[in-house]
Structure formats: structure tokens, C-alpha cells
Design an enzyme around this catalytic site. Structure first.
Site, PDB file in Angstrom:
ATOM      1  NE  ARG A  62      -3.480   2.188   2.946  1.00 29.58           N
ATOM      2  CZ  ARG A  62      -4.579   2.652   2.348  1.00 29.58           C
ATOM      3  NH1 ARG A  62      -5.089   1.991   1.322  1.00 29.58           N
ATOM      4  NH2 ARG A  62      -5.166   3.755   2.779  1.00 29.58           N
ATOM      5  CB  SER A  76      -7.577  -0.012  -1.183  1.00 32.35           C
ATOM      6  OG  SER A  76      -7.247  -0.520  -2.453  1.00 32.35           O
ATOM      7  CD  GLU A 103      -9.530  -2.239  -4.074  1.00 28.19           C
ATOM      8  OE1 GLU A 103      -9.739  -1.521  -3.076  1.00 28.19           O
ATOM      9  OE2 GLU A 103     -10.148  -2.114  -5.160  1.00 28.19           O
TER      10      GLU A 103
END
EC number: 2.4.2.31
Length: 591
Positions: A471, A501, A538
Site C-alpha cells: 500500500r 485498499s 485489489e
């Protein structure tokens, strides 16, 4: 996997099991023309590499046909253009090639006159001479040689296509593969591919059936029609046991060849009971559809009374299988039939053992495609009976979050300023609110239900065995100094109040890269087909995910270059890796 008992090892080396359609397909997104589309493969055995390239294609802009509205199974063809009106059936007509491009006559030169007269092709002599005219696409892209042959005695005409890969295609050699005016046989509108041969002598032979009056009520508006113009694809035979360099149709209208594979298009002649394997030979006359219709764009009536009910794959290995014709696979098509408009509503693939035993079916139940536009506004078309695969409300909520709801939801969860009007409109459009002016309590409750649905949709997705995800964060801002301190204190536990996410495939460039290590039982899920941005692969975590800071590697330190080289950086990484100031190694806490 298809299992056929009794194959010899030599035979097994020649056969690839049929490619079966996969379940769960979805309509593709609309392209620049605004049309939705889907492709459904046919159960075709691959042979030695030269097999028919056929499939069922749907387009929301397509008309009616033998597979219901919007669906088609097009074979190679050449046709007269109707863009300027009804063809005149003379030299003034334009021809359209197999790719739909307008054909123009090739320039005649002293070394290569055009047209020419031919009495033979290779070693094959003809009983009459032919005038052969070469054509090419107006816009060249395929680089094939195309010849229009017209008999000087009986006027029969056909096309010969020399492909750039050496394959020879013969179109409309016999009347069975020509779509012509029943009252004027020389008025041919379309020439359908009838045979193909490779340089190695491998052949594909296409058979067609002409429309007739079988099972049609010939009274009322059906009385007096000449319905013989239409041609339906009936069989595709390939895998000739003995190679042959020349086209069979040069010398015979119906080649007497030992074919190893036959793809049969059945229009109800063999029965459609899924419990009863159909025979190779038709048992009955074909069925009539409830919504017959006609086309007149070529200046004569083309009447359609049939629906393709199933596509059957037969193997012909009598020594190995103990019978001349062995059914190995079947695509059973089911329709919503009515007198107004017929729609394909389901497709089931059934595979068979060598003894005729039917294996478990593969069902393709698809949501109803957008219907073609109807003239005159509202239609009295009955409600579709497509077998709809319903998505749960939770998955729908998750899908919408992935596409455009994430920004509002995450700002709301983190307590940041968020566009309240947009949030209310979202809840109203998703049926979480009944008014666009809710009370504060109604709005809060609706948001809580919506967020809970997203989380439940996420938890319903399959678990994964990924052990590290990435991330990127942008923390080098004065306003984020407290957040930066929180992330750069070893041993700290970070609780992300929003959906988090990440990606197991790539780290997107920012000043801070998080290496997030996972333990078994974590709650992150790969969104897969639910994701709007599928290229990101994702993995999403639910709100209040706990992350423990284990180590920090700052830019300029001894370990930074080593850790940076191990990262799976996104495509823009090579342009700006010096934006990365730190790499933080952290671990998800499952409790």
C-alpha cells in the site's frame, strides 16, 4: 474432463477434448458503439490444429436469427452490398468480403490480366470454362487473394479465397451454399463457405439445409410464400482420415470422405430431452419457431422458421469406440419462445462418456442482455424468462463501493469532511433511503446499513493465501505530522477506521510504502470480478483493521536500496522511485 473408454494411445494423441463454455460469464462493457456483447464457445474438438473457428456471439444491436434475437453463429461469407439499395445483380453491384470490407476489382496489367479464362485448377480439369475475376478489399488488411468464378456454360458462380497462411477457402460452390432468389437462381445474394483445405491436405466441409414448409402452418399469412431461400448451417465435418491436396468439391458435390469429427447443428430433428443422448442421424423433421419472420433487403423474401436447439459434437472412431458415431459433447440451447420475439435464455453443456453416459452438465444461465431497440417506443414484448443469476445486495454494495462509492464512504468512516449531498444521493439510488431529505438519525442508520452490507459482501468472497500485500501512502504533509509520527513509531498499533485498499501484485508510488505481512485467518479479500479497477488486483480489508509497526527503513539508510529492489513496484515506478522516502514493514493483527 471428458473420458472416453477404449481409446488407443495413438488415437488419444490426435484428440483434444472439446473446449467447454465456462459458467458465470457476463456481458462485456459497451464499447465506442454503445453495444454490449458476449461470446459463448461451441463444444468443438481441436483435432490436430485445423478445426472450425465457430462460436455463438451476442450483440445488443443484433437482429433476430436462428439463435434468437441478438445471437448469431456466422461462417465466412461474401455478399452483395445493400448499403445503396437492393442489388441489381449485375456488374454495378458492390461485393462485401468476409471481413465486411467493400471489394474492388484488381487492376489488370499485361503480366497479370484481369479477368482471365480458366479450364482447370492445378491438376483438376473442369467440364466448362470459367471467367475468373480477381478482387481485393478496398482497405487492405488481410492480404488474401480473392477470385470470383463464373461458369461460361451454366452461369454457376462461386468464390475462391487464398488466405495468407496458405489455406484455400471455397465459398458457394454448390447451390446448397448460396443464398439466391428462388425465382431467379442467378441472383445470388450471399456465398457461404463450403470447404477449406490447408497446404497439408486437411479439410473442413460445411453443409447447409434449405428452409421448407415442414411443421409450418401453411394457411393464413403463410399461404403462397416461397420460403426456400434461407440456408441454415447443418454440419461441419473435419479431420479427414486421408490427406488430400485438392478441394473435394472440385469433383464432387457431396464428398465421400471418412471424417473423424462432425459438429452438428440440430433444429429439433433429434429431440431436445437432456436425459436422452441425440442420435447422429436426424429422427424427425425440424421444429417450427413461434416467431417466424422475413428479410427483404436483397429484393426477395428470406423466410426463417427455425431455431437451433442444440449443437452436438460427434467422434467417428469405430475401432476404438465400438460405434460409428459417438456423441461426446452437447450444447443444449433453451429459449423463451413466444409469437412476438424469441430470446435465448440458457445454454447447458453436457459431456458424455464413451458408453453414452451423461456427465454432470455445465449450465450457462446469464442475465438478460439489453434487447435491441424497438420501433415505436413501448413494446408489448412479454417479460423475459432468462434464468437470472441474482447478485446479493451485499455484493452489489461492494461493487458500487469499488467503482465510485469508496471516497465518500471512507471519508465518512474516518470522520473527515465528506460531500453529504453526494452521500444522500448514493443512499437514495441504492434504496437505503426513501427520501433525499432524511433526518440525521435516518441518514446515520442508512449509512450504517450500507457500510455493513459492503463489509458482508467483502467477507463473502473467498479467502486467499497471500502472505504480503502493498500500500502506498502520502504522509509528508504538515497537516499529517501526527499521522506520520503514528506510522513511524515501532510497536505502534494502527487502527484504520475505513476500508483499507492494498494489492498483492504492485506497490503504487508514494512517499511511504507499506509492506503489510499477513497471518492465516486475516479478513482481507481479493475483489476479483467485483472490482471496478481490475488491473490493480485489489485486496480490500474491512474497517478497523489493526496493523502493528514492526520496522521502518528510511531513504538513505543501508537497507533502503535492498528493500526497494524487492518491492513489486507499479508501472510508473521507473519514472519516480526517488519519491519514496520510507518503507514501513507492518503486520495485520487478526484479533
Amino acid at each position: 474432463m471428458l473420458i472416453l473408454n477404449g481409446f488407443s494411445s495413438a488415437t488419444l494423441a490426435l484428440i483434444t477434448p472439446p473446449f467447454l463454455p465456462k459458467g458465470g460469464k457476463a456481458l462485456s462493457q459497451s464499447g465506442p458503439d454503445g453495444l454490449a456483447s458476449i461470446t459463448l464457445p461451441l463444444p468443438i474438438s481441436a483435432e490436430r490444429g485445423f478445426a472450425p473457428a465457430l462460436a455463438l456471439h451476442y450483440s445488443s444491436g443484433g437482429g433476430n436469427g436462428p439463435f434468437g434475437v441478438g445471437w448469431s453463429c456466422a461462417t465466412m461469407s461474401i455478399a452483395r452490398s445493400t448499403s445503396h439499395g437492393v442489388p441489381q445483380y449485375n456488374d454495378s453491384d458492390e461485393f462485401l468480403g468476409p471481413d465486411g470490407e467493400v471489394l474492388v476489382q484488381t487492376l489488370s496489367t499485361g503480366d497479370a490480366p484481369n479477368p482471365v479464362t480458366c479450364f482447370a485448377y492445378g491438376d483438376v480439369s473442369f467440364p466448362q470454362s470459367y471467367t475468373v475475376t480477381r478482387y481485393q478489399p478496398r482497405t487492405e488488411s488481410s492480404f488474401y487473394r480473392l477470385e470470383y468464378w463464373v461458369g461460361n456454360s451454366n452461369g454457376d458462380d462461386f468464390w475462391l479465397l487464398h488466405d495468407s497462411n496458405g489455406i484455400l477457402h471455397l465459398l458457394g460452390k454448390t447451390a446448397a451454399a448460396r443464398l439466391s432468389d428462388p425465382q431467379a437462381a442467378s441472383h445470388t445474394a450471399q456465398w457461404l463457405v463450403e470447404e477449406s483445405v490447408t497446404p497439408a491436405g486437411e479439410h473442413i466441409y460445411y453443409s447447409y439445409l434449405a428452409e421448407n414448409g415442414d411443421n409450418v402452418d401453411l394457411n393464413g399469412n403463410e399461404a403462397g410464400r416461397d420460403r426456400s431461400a434461407m440456408r441454415y448451417l447443418s454440419k461441419v465435418q473435419y479431420g479427414n482420415a486421408t490427406p488430400a491436396a485438392d478441394l473435394y468439391l472440385w469433383t464432387s458435390a457431396t464428398p465421400a470422405v471418412q471424417w473423424l469429427f462432425t459438429l452438428v447443428f440440430d433444429y429439433g430433428e433429434r429431440g431436445v430431452d437432456p436425459q436422452v443422448p441425440p442420435a447422429f442421424t436426424a429422427q424427425n423433421s425440424w421444429l417450427a419457431r413461434q416467431d417466424p419472420f422475413s428479410l427483404y433487403n436483397y429484393g426477395f423474401e428470406i423466410r426463417l422458421h427455425r431455431l437451433c436447439r442444440q449443437v452436438l459434437m460427434f467422434h467417428h472412431f469405430p475401432d476404438e469406440l465400438g460405434e460409428a458415431d459417438t456423441l461426446v459433447s452437447r450444447l443444449l440451447l433453451e429459449y423463451d419462445e413466444n409469437p412476438i420475439l424469441t430470446q435465448l435464455c440458457a445454454a447447458r453443456t453436457l459431456a458424455y462418456e464413451g458408453d453414452g453416459y451423461r456427465r454432470a452438465p455445465v449450465n450457462n444461465m446469464m442475465p438478460p442482455p439489453p434487447p435491441p431497440p424497438m420501433m415505436g417506443g413501448n413494446s408489448s414484448r412479454p417479460k423475459s424468462k432468462w434464468a437470472i443469476v441474482e447478485e446479493s445486495k451485499q455484493i452489489q454494495a461492494l461493487r458500487y463501493y469499488s467503482a465510485q462509492g469508496y471516497s465518500v464512504i471512507n471519508k465518512y468512516l474516518r470522520g473527515d469532511d465528506y460531500p453529504e449531498t453526494q452521500a444522500k444521493e448514493t443512499l437514495l439510488s441504492r434504496d437505503y433511503l426513501s427520501t433525499n431529505e432524511p433526518s440525521d438519525e435516518e441518514f446515520k442508520n442508512a449509512m450504517s446499513v450500507y457500510i455493513n452490507d459492503i463489509a458482508e459482501g467483502l467477507s463473502s468472497l473467498p479467502e486467499t493465501d497471500h502472505r504480503v500485500v502493498y500500500r502506498g501512502l502520502k504522509l509528508d504533509k504538515p497537516a499529517l505530522s501526527d499521522v506520520l509520527k503514528e506510522y513511524t513509531t515501532i510497536g505502534n498499533i494502527i487502527i484504520d477506521k475505513a476500508f483499507m485498499s492494498t494489492s498483492p501484485d504492485k506497490a503504487w508510488i508514494n512517499d511511504t510504502i507499506l509492506n503489510i505481512y499477513l497471518e492465516k485467518g486475516h479478513k482481507g479479500r481479493i475483489l476479483g470480478d467485483v472490482a471496478h479497477f481490475k488491473g490493480e488486483a485489489e485486496m480490500l480489508f474491512p474497517p478497523n483493521t489493526k496493523l502493528k509497526i514492526e520496522s521502518i527503513v528510511n531513504c538513505g539508510s543501508q537497507d533502503f536500496a535492498s528493500q526497494l529492489s524487492k518491492l513489486r513496484l507499479s508501472d510508473d515506478a521507473t519514472a519516480d522511485t526517488n519519491r519514496i522516502k520510507r518503507i514501513i514493514n507492518m503486520r495485520v493483527l487478526n484479533s
